[in-house]
Design a protein around this motif. Structure first.
Motif, PDB file in Angstrom:
ATOM      1  N   SER A   6       0.829  -1.207   0.000  1.00 51.74           N
ATOM      2  CA  SER A   6       0.000   0.000   0.000  1.00 51.74           C
ATOM      3  C   SER A   6       0.867   1.263   0.000  1.00 51.74           C
ATOM      4  N   GLN A   7       2.128   1.145   0.464  1.00 49.51           N
ATOM      5  CA  GLN A   7       3.017   2.324   0.416  1.00 49.51           C
ATOM      6  C   GLN A   7       3.741   2.409  -0.932  1.00 49.51           C
ATOM      7  N   GLY A   8       3.358   1.537  -1.864  1.00 46.30           N
ATOM      8  CA  GLY A   8       3.974   1.582  -3.187  1.00 46.30           C
ATOM      9  C   GLY A   8       5.345   0.936  -3.240  1.00 46.30           C
ATOM     10  N   LYS A   9       5.684   0.144  -2.211  1.00 48.54           N
ATOM     11  CA  LYS A   9       6.998  -0.490  -2.219  1.00 48.54           C
ATOM     12  C   LYS A   9       6.911  -1.885  -2.829  1.00 48.54           C
ATOM     13  N   LEU A  10       7.966  -2.228  -3.537  1.00 50.75           N
ATOM     14  CA  LEU A  10       8.030  -3.554  -4.130  1.00 50.75           C
ATOM     15  C   LEU A  10       8.123  -4.611  -3.027  1.00 50.75           C
ATOM     16  N   VAL A  11       7.239  -5.620  -3.075  1.00 55.18           N
ATOM     17  CA  VAL A  11       7.316  -6.699  -2.065  1.00 55.18           C
ATOM     18  C   VAL A  11       7.322  -8.058  -2.741  1.00 55.18           C
ATOM     19  N   ARG A  12       7.963  -8.983  -2.076  1.00 53.80           N
ATOM     20  CA  ARG A  12       7.918 -10.372  -2.553  1.00 53.80           C
ATOM     21  C   ARG A  12       6.780 -11.052  -1.826  1.00 53.80           C
ATOM     22  N   ASN A  13       5.768 -11.484  -2.549  1.00 55.26           N
ATOM     23  CA  ASN A  13       4.561 -12.013  -1.909  1.00 55.26           C
ATOM     24  C   ASN A  13       4.822 -13.188  -0.986  1.00 55.26           C
ATOM     25  N   GLY A  14       5.674 -14.113  -1.433  1.00 59.84           N
ATOM     26  CA  GLY A  14       5.916 -15.326  -0.652  1.00 59.84           C
ATOM     27  C   GLY A  14       6.546 -15.032   0.698  1.00 59.84           C
ATOM     28  N   GLU A  15       7.128 -13.849   0.871  1.00 56.12           N
ATOM     29  CA  GLU A  15       7.875 -13.550   2.086  1.00 56.12           C
ATOM     30  C   GLU A  15       7.054 -12.759   3.094  1.00 56.12           C
ATOM     31  N   LYS A  16       5.795 -12.436   2.727  1.00 53.36           N
ATOM     32  CA  LYS A  16       5.003 -11.515   3.537  1.00 53.36           C
ATOM     33  C   LYS A  16       4.796 -11.954   4.985  1.00 53.36           C
ATOM     34  N   ASN A  17       4.544 -13.243   5.193  1.00 55.65           N
ATOM     35  CA  ASN A  17       4.182 -13.673   6.542  1.00 55.65           C
ATOM     36  C   ASN A  17       5.336 -14.259   7.337  1.00 55.65           C
ATOM     37  N   LYS A  18       6.532 -14.019   6.895  1.00 48.78           N
ATOM     38  CA  LYS A  18       7.672 -14.599   7.610  1.00 48.78           C
ATOM     39  C   LYS A  18       8.193 -13.639   8.650  1.00 48.78           C
ATOM     40  N   LEU A  19       8.745 -14.229   9.701  1.00 45.09           N
ATOM     41  CA  LEU A  19       9.300 -13.414  10.771  1.00 45.09           C
ATOM     42  C   LEU A  19      10.780 -13.160  10.480  1.00 45.09           C
ATOM     43  N   VAL A  20      11.186 -11.893  10.549  1.00 42.49           N
ATOM     44  CA  VAL A  20      12.586 -11.568  10.266  1.00 42.49           C
ATOM     45  C   VAL A  20      13.236 -10.979  11.514  1.00 42.49           C
ATOM     46  N   ILE A  21      14.302 -11.621  11.976  1.00 43.90           N
ATOM     47  CA  ILE A  21      15.004 -11.176  13.187  1.00 43.90           C
ATOM     48  C   ILE A  21      16.434 -10.806  12.785  1.00 43.90           C
TER      49      ILE A  21
END
Ligand code: DCP
Length: 228
Positions: A6-21
């Motif tokens: 929604s902010q117009g940023k490129l995203v990789r769909n498959g990575e949306k629900n992953k937790l990143v630490i």
């Protein structure tokens, strides 16, 4: 597959629900020990920092060159580090949790900033790197869910550095580690410098290996659920 947020940023769909630490901390604060500990957990993909690439890109060693002459080679190393960090942030994983050593944010807010503030990076180099960083972070979604800050005293890091004897790092003085420490404290503890992309969990990292592992065990649930 890729799309725009929604902010117009490129995203990789498959990575949306992953937790990143992201594990952040001074040089020799024990990030590798932390990553090794969590690499034994199933469901986590651990990405170690690509230091080997920084020491050998097509036969060149930008890390070594930077320590020998930071004014000349700082931008070379930091441009390459920014690329390798971006590559790690965007790499796809099958595991639901991804743990990374440092982040594109730490590279810019701590190491580039330190080179610039200490007068070792020319203003034009800093401007070009900053333009690159701002373009990347404004146009590409780089989600981070938790920062684990390994808070250590510069003196202890200096002792560990001397013990591990990485060739390029032999010339690092205590003052360099003190400057990095101060930038980390301003960013993640005092919160007075730059935007923090995620909540911060602070772990004291001055203890010996056994005690550090005990601390990782104690904080394990928090870390793996992405809470601070
Ligand atoms: N480095 C740099 N600029 C960056 C990131 C790192 O100049 N943006 C340098 C600092 C070190 C080397 O790269 O000389 C490796 O850095 P780390 O501290 O990230 O890795 P360590 O192996 O030292 O971490 P630790 O001992 O905590 O596991």
């Amino acid at each position: 597959m890729q799309s725009y947020s929604s902010q117009g940023k490129l995203v990789r769909n498959g990575e949306k629900n992953k937790l990143v630490i992201c594990i952040e901390g001074n040089i020799a604060s024990g990030k590798t020990t932390c990553l090794e500990y969590f690499s034994k957990t199933s469901n986590i993909e651990v990405l170690t920092e690509p230091v080997s690439k920084w020491r050998n890109v097509r036969g060149h060693n930008p890390l070594g060159l930077m320590y020998q002459d930071p004014t000349r080679w700082g931008i070379t190393l930091q441009t390459y580090i920014q690329l390798t960090m971006l590559d790690q942030h965007l790499s796809t994983t099958s595991a639901p949790i991804r743990m990374m050593e440092r982040s594109i944010y730490g590279a810019k807010y701590i190491f580039v900033e330190n080179l610039y503030r200490s007068g070792k990076m020319p203003e034009v180099d800093f401007a070009v790197l900053s333009e690159w960083f701002e373009w990347i972070t404004q146009n590409i979604a780089i989600p981070v869910d938790l920062i684990v800050y390994l808070q250590s005293s510069p003196q202890i890091c200096h002792e560990r550095l001397k013990e591990r004897c990485r060739e390029e790092e032999k010339i690092i003085p205590l003052e360099y580690l003190e400057a990095i420490h101060q930038l980390y404290e301003d960013w993640l503890i005092k919160k007075t410098s730059f935007n923090i992309p995620a909540p911060v969990l602070v772990i004291s990292a001055d203890d010996d290996l056994q005690k550090m592992i005990h601390q990782f065990e104690e904080n394990r649930e928090k870390i793996l659920s992405g809470r601070n």
